[in-house]
Design a protein around this motif. Structure first.
Motif, short mmCIF file in Angstrom:
data_model
loop_
_atom_site.label_atom_id
_atom_site.label_comp_id
_atom_site.label_asym_id
_atom_site.label_seq_id
_atom_site.Cartn_x
_atom_site.Cartn_y
_atom_site.Cartn_z
N CYS A 247 8.46 -33.28 33.45
CA CYS A 247 8.18 -32.77 32.20
C CYS A 247 6.56 -32.53 32.10
O CYS A 247 5.99 -33.10 32.88
N PRO A 248 6.39 -31.81 30.96
CA PRO A 248 4.71 -31.52 30.88
C PRO A 248 3.97 -32.70 30.47
O PRO A 248 2.64 -32.80 30.59
N GLY A 249 4.67 -33.79 30.11
CA GLY A 249 3.81 -34.83 29.36
C GLY A 249 3.36 -34.45 28.28
O GLY A 249 3.31 -33.28 27.63
N CYS A 250 2.99 -35.28 27.38
CA CYS A 250 2.57 -35.36 26.01
C CYS A 250 1.92 -36.46 25.43
O CYS A 250 1.48 -37.41 26.19
N ARG B 137 2.99 -38.80 24.13
CA ARG B 137 3.82 -40.14 24.37
C ARG B 137 3.58 -40.77 25.73
O ARG B 137 3.84 -42.05 26.10
N THR B 138 2.63 -39.87 26.63
CA THR B 138 2.46 -40.63 28.01
C THR B 138 0.74 -41.03 27.84
O THR B 138 -0.03 -40.31 27.60
N MET C 55 10.31 -38.27 35.01
CA MET C 55 9.91 -37.66 33.51
C MET C 55 8.93 -39.03 32.89
O MET C 55 8.86 -40.12 33.46
N GLY C 56 8.38 -38.47 31.91
CA GLY C 56 7.26 -39.37 31.25
C GLY C 56 7.73 -40.09 30.30
O GLY C 56 6.88 -41.14 30.01
N CYS C 57 8.82 -40.35 29.83
CA CYS C 57 9.24 -41.15 29.07
C CYS C 57 10.97 -41.15 28.45
O CYS C 57 11.34 -40.18 29.24
N VAL D 133 12.34 -40.06 25.98
CA VAL D 133 12.89 -39.11 25.09
C VAL D 133 13.66 -38.08 25.78
O VAL D 133 15.14 -37.91 25.51
N ASN D 134 13.46 -37.61 26.92
CA ASN D 134 14.05 -36.53 27.64
C ASN D 134 14.34 -37.13 29.05
O ASN D 134 15.21 -36.39 29.94
N GLY D 135 13.93 -38.37 29.37
CA GLY D 135 13.97 -38.89 30.67
C GLY D 135 15.45 -39.31 31.39
O GLY D 135 15.83 -38.71 32.25
S1 SF4 Z 1 10.00 -36.47 28.49
FE1 SF4 Z 1 8.76 -37.82 26.95
S2 SF4 Z 1 6.56 -37.80 28.00
FE2 SF4 Z 1 7.93 -36.01 28.91
S3 SF4 Z 1 7.14 -34.43 27.38
FE3 SF4 Z 1 9.16 -35.29 26.76
S4 SF4 Z 1 8.23 -36.69 25.16
FE4 SF4 Z 1 6.67 -36.06 26.41
#
Ligand code: SF4
Length: 425
Positions: free
Chosen positions: A309-312, A314-315, A353-355, A357-359
């Motif tokens: 994921c691109p990160g946001c 939440r990371t 994945m960064g969190c 949400v979609n991880g």
């Molecule tokens: S998976 Fe989590 S950290 Fe990655 S872009 Fe989506 S919401 Fe942000």
């Protein structure tokens, strides 16, 4: 022996591939329904045997199935057989194309061992001489190819187009009041030059299954126009490339934008991404870009793919970016060995994945997926293997990275059958 390159039937990944003659380049088939072939070109001095040998092997190990060398001076032509011998001794059998401009007819005549060692000759019809001599010199190269049983690429380039042809067509446009823009005339001339040269090559005794055509320009929209026109007028296999694409992101995106459209329309049998490397940069970038493009379109599989994921907001740390990069590099470094050992390993998919949400969703869709903790989440990393929760990792970045890498290694060992190993004597 002809190598069977694996690939997807392009009908599943866009419009059906256009029908073409199949041209055998060394042990690799181009066109005739064969999967699209990745090419690259060295930027070493070909007369320097050691550095050209080294870069060629690097490009081939990175995924380049055919490699092109500049053959511009007698020293380069003289070096070709020795480099080829070193490659074969080292177990590298990538077919080699000699890139000729201006003096190809002389070099191939004076250095017959070079003509024999090369697997294909690239001829630029705009750089092979002027007037009457152009046809004579072009014919000389074609006859040497015919006598050695080699294919040729008729490689037209917008930057070195036959100026006599362009002037003639410009004049015709004026005289007949055709109202064509100069860009349109140049595009027409590129296709015309390629087709006329193909006719001449056939008259010289080359067969249809010995001729590949390219018409490269540096402008994406023109490239699409030219190749659509060309593909409607010939059944020769086509080599695609946006010439002089430029550096880094610009070169990659401009190449992908233009080649992606054509490949999706079923046009193109072999590709090169012509990236300008940074000074001292890695020449293999152009091979990675070509492989990624074909893999993105579902046309070939070269290497396990990493979804990240691109990160946001939440990371909170760069841990997941570092892990994504580390696993990507690990795959790239390991693939030259893995592909000789494990059948089908190139189809593996990973997710970093960064969190949460979609991880978990992306992780479940991959063969192995990891979700790192986002802001406020428990410091745990759930791992999914083939859609099922397998384990939850905890620890420092180094511990997480080592554990994830080890999961990847174990998965490969269990999932992909070992290939029979060749015994070299
Ligand atoms: S998976 Fe989590 S950290 Fe990655 S872009 Fe989506 S919401 Fe942000």
């Amino acid at each position: 022996m002809l190598t069977q390159i694996k690939g997807t039937d392009a009908a599943a990944a866009g419009r059906p591939r256009r029908k073409t003659f199949g041209v055998r380049v060394g042990h690799v088939m181009v066109g005739g329904g064969a999967p699209i072939v990745v090419q690259s070109m060295t930027n070493t001095d070909t007369a320097d045997v050691a550095t050209t040998f080294k870069q060629t092997v690097e490009l081939a190990e990175a995924g380049s199935e055919i490699v092109r060398w500049t053959v511009n001076v007698p020293e380069a032509a003289a070096a070709v057989p020795e480099i080829k011998k070193r490659m074969l001794d080292a177990g590298c059998d990538a077919p080699i194309i000699g890139d000729f401009h201006y003096n190809g007819h002389v070099l191939l005549t004076k250095y017959p061992e070079c003509a024999k060692a090369l697997d294909k000759y690239r001829i630029n019809p705009g750089n092979v001489g002027a007037g009457q001599r152009r046809d004579e010199q072009f014919s000389t190269i074609c006859k040497i190819a015919r006598d050695n049983g080699k294919p040729v690429r008729i490689g037209v380039n917008g930057g070195s187009l036959n100026q006599e042809l362009v002037m003639h067509k410009m004049q015709e446009n004026t005289d007949k009041n055709l109202g064509k823009e100069s860009e349109e005339i140049i595009n027409d001339c590129m296709v015309l030059s390629a087709l006329q040269s193909t006719e001449l090559a056939l008259e010289c005794g080359l067969r249809h299954d010995q001729i590949i055509i390219s018409c490269k320009t540096s402008r994406p929209r023109d490239l699409i126009t030219v190749y659509r026109d060309l593909s409607a007028k010939t059944e020769q296999p086509l080599h695609l490339g946006l010439t002089e694409a430029g550096m880094g992101m610009k070169g990659q995106i401009w190449s992908a934008a233009s080649l992606g459209v054509l490949l999706y329309e079923g046009i193109g049998d072999t590709i090169r991404i012509s990236l300008t490397p940074k000074p001292g940069g890695d020449r293999r970038e152009e091979v990675y870009a070509a492989c990624e493009l074909l893999q993105a379109l579902g046309l070939r599989s070269f290497s396990p793919s990493v979804t990240a994921c691109p990160g946001c907001g939440r990371t909170t740390s760069t841990t997941f970016q570092e892990l994504a990069e580390r696993i990507q590099n690990y795959i790239r470094d390991s693939m030259p060995v893995w592909k000789t050992q494990y059948d089908g390993v190139e189809t593996m998919t990973l997710a970093v994945m960064g969190c949460i949400v979609n991880g978990p969703g992306e992780s479940k869709a991959a063969n192995i997926g990891i979700s790192l903790p986002g802001t406020g989440e428990a410091p745990r990393c759930p791992i999914y293997i083939d859609g099922k929760k397998d384990v939850t990792l905890e620890g420092t970045y180094d511990e997480l990275a080592a554990a994830f890498q080890s999961l990847v290694d174990n998965y490969i060992e269990k999932k992909y059958p070992r290939k029979p190993q060749e015994v070299r004597v």
